[in-house]
Write a protein that holds these residues in place. Sequence first.
Motif: not given
Length: 166
Positions: A98-102, A119-121, A137-149
Motif C-alpha cells: 500500500a502507498g500514496s504519492g503525487i 495517487a494511492s494504491y 500481482g494485482f493493484r487498485v490505484v485511485h487518482i484524484s485531486n483530493g477535493n482541491t478542485i
Amino acid sequence: MPDGWKPPTRIAELSFDHEFALLGGRELRWGGTAGVQWARGSKHLSFRGRSDIAAQQTAAVRVASTWKDGVGVNVLMLQLGLRYTGLGASMNGWYVEAGSGIAVSDGTTFDMNSRFNFASYIGFGFWVYDLPDLMFGFRVVHISNGNTIPPNRGMNLFQTMIGFTF
C-alpha cells in the motif's frame, strides 16, 4: 521460496490497466503502466517475533497511459509505500502493499479534472517460486485531486501486473 531468499530491492513492472465505471467513476478507460520500484528493509515496521514476514519501505516512479475513444492521458506518479512479503512455507512469496504519492498528468478526463493529483494504491501478489526474480500481482490505484478542485470524482485503475528484478 528458495532457502535464504529475500525480497528484491529493485523491481521493474508493467501492468495492464482498466478503469471500470464503478467506485465513483463514469468512464471506461483502458491503458497500461510502466514503472520502477525501489525497496529497503525496515526493522521498525516489521512484526515482532515474525521472521517469516519481511517489511520493506518502497519508493516508485510510474507512468500510466489510459485512453478512451482514441483520446489518451498520461500520468506520472511518484509514490512512497510499504510492502510485506511472506518468507515462510505458509506464505511462500506472497506480498501485500500500500502507498500514496503525487501524480501529474498531461491532460484531464471526466473523472480526473485536474492535472495535479494524488495517487494511492493497494495491492497483492506473489513471487514465482521457480523464478524468484519474477512476480505477478494485482493493484487498485485511485487518482484524484483530493477535493482541491470540485468535483472530485477520481479515476480508479485496476491493474494486473508483471514485474522482474534488476
